[in-house]
Design an enzyme around this catalytic site. Structure first.
Site, mmCIF file in Angstrom:
data_model
loop_
_atom_site.group_PDB
_atom_site.id
_atom_site.type_symbol
_atom_site.label_atom_id
_atom_site.label_comp_id
_atom_site.label_asym_id
_atom_site.label_seq_id
_atom_site.Cartn_x
_atom_site.Cartn_y
_atom_site.Cartn_z
ATOM 1 C CG ASP A 9 39.654 -46.363 -43.754
ATOM 2 O OD1 ASP A 9 39.412 -45.805 -42.671
ATOM 3 O OD2 ASP A 9 40.628 -47.133 -43.933
ATOM 4 C CG ASP A 11 44.471 -43.876 -39.974
ATOM 5 O OD1 ASP A 11 45.446 -43.185 -40.286
ATOM 6 O OD2 ASP A 11 43.637 -43.542 -39.116
HETATM 7 C C1 XBP Z 1 42.175 -46.537 -38.016
HETATM 8 C C2 XBP Z 1 42.171 -46.508 -36.549
HETATM 9 C C3 XBP Z 1 42.727 -45.366 -35.804
HETATM 10 C C4 XBP Z 1 44.225 -45.160 -35.941
HETATM 11 C C5 XBP Z 1 44.720 -44.221 -34.882
HETATM 12 O O1 XBP Z 1 41.024 -45.884 -38.475
HETATM 13 O O2 XBP Z 1 41.675 -47.426 -35.931
HETATM 14 O O3 XBP Z 1 42.437 -45.570 -34.449
HETATM 15 O O4 XBP Z 1 44.886 -46.404 -35.733
HETATM 16 O O5 XBP Z 1 44.060 -42.999 -34.873
HETATM 17 P P1 XBP Z 1 40.536 -45.736 -40.020
HETATM 18 P P2 XBP Z 1 43.553 -42.320 -33.495
HETATM 19 O O6 XBP Z 1 41.217 -46.789 -40.823
HETATM 20 O O7 XBP Z 1 39.043 -45.892 -39.949
HETATM 21 O O8 XBP Z 1 40.895 -44.355 -40.452
HETATM 22 O O9 XBP Z 1 44.635 -42.506 -32.470
HETATM 23 O O10 XBP Z 1 43.321 -40.875 -33.838
HETATM 24 O O11 XBP Z 1 42.283 -43.040 -33.116
HETATM 25 MG MG MG Z 2 41.602 -48.182 -42.319
#
Ligand code: XBP
Ligand code: MG
Length: 228
Positions: A9, A11
């Site tokens: 993953d 973020d």
């Molecule tokens: C995390 C998310 C994302 C980010 C924002 O995703 O939910 O929506 O908060 O990014 P992961 P965007 O942990 O799966 O990477 O605004 O581009 O959606």
């Molecule tokens: Mg995440």
């Protein structure tokens, strides 16, 4: 069974990015002349909805239902502005990989274990993160990248992990997922993967169920292999 690939993953897992996402959302709202402001506590709640556009829609629906209708185009425009601001914030430097990530990735490369990404965020944001944290393009680190803007349903749906597996050409039982959130854990499990979860700042209080291995700090490759 040998481990063929690790699917990460982004973020909250590769780096603690959500504070920058939050600031970027707020900058986009201000630039659009809106009085919306997402504080940390509220953002923690809003993160239950994955995807930036989906999060804006959920906020409007759940917190601002007495206000004027916000159109799909307005949400897309707000999100475009947010993505620009997020890229600028990353390019400004200062964000680092979570402790243990660089080592884990290096160990996997040395062992010939393939590396992939399955993220809810967009490809543009993955590129910006890799430029900031590795000073490199993502393809030089990750063989496969599956991003949220490439699949119909975001996490906790399994789509993005299934896309990563398809691109790797591997069965789920030859891979593991590394996650930080409940939504991510359920997405990976739905795709048939074993999951290691390292909670992040915003997900520390979440319940991850009893099917993921929970770590308080990033596991080494050896630790992952011990219970693969
Ligand atoms: C995390 C998310 C994302 C980010 C924002 O995703 O939910 O929506 O908060 O990014 P992961 P965007 O942990 O799966 O990477 O605004 O581009 O959606
Ligand atoms: Mg995440």
């Amino acid at each position: 069974m040998t481990l063929s690939a690790i699917i990460f993953d982004v973020d909250g897992t590769l780096a603690e990015t959500e504070e920058l996402h939050r600031q970027a959302f707020n900058a986009a709202f201000t630039e659009a002349g809106m009085d919306w402001h997402w504080g940390r506590e509220l953002y923690g709640e809003l993160l239950k909805t994955t995807g930036g556009k989906e999060r804006i829609h959920a906020y409007h629906h759940n917190y601002k239902s007495n206000r004027a209708i916000i159109t799909r185009e307005q949400i897309a425009e707000l999100h475009r502005a947010k993505t620009l601001r997020y890229g600028e914030l990353l390019d400004g430097g200062g964000l680092e990989l979570r402790p243990g990530i660089a080592t884990l990735i290096e160990q996997a490369r040395q062992e010939g274990i393939r590396l992939a990404i399955a993220t809810t965020t967009s490809r543009a944001n993955v590129d910006a993160l890799c430029r900031t944290c590795w000073k490199s393009e993502p393809e030089r680190i990750f063989e496969v990248i599956a991003a949220g803007d490439e699949v119909p349903n975001k996490k906790p749906a399994p789509d993005v992990y299934l896309l990563a597996l398809e691109r790797l050409g591997l069965a789920a039982n030859k891979c593991v997922a590394i996650e930080d959130s409940r939504n991510g854990v359920f997405s990976a499990i739905e795709a048939g993967l074993r999951v290691h979860v390292i909670p992040s700042t915003y997900t520390a209080a979440e319940e991850f169920g009893d099917r993921a291995r929970i770590w308080q700090s990033m596991p080494t490759l050896e630790e992952i292999l011990q219970i693969f």
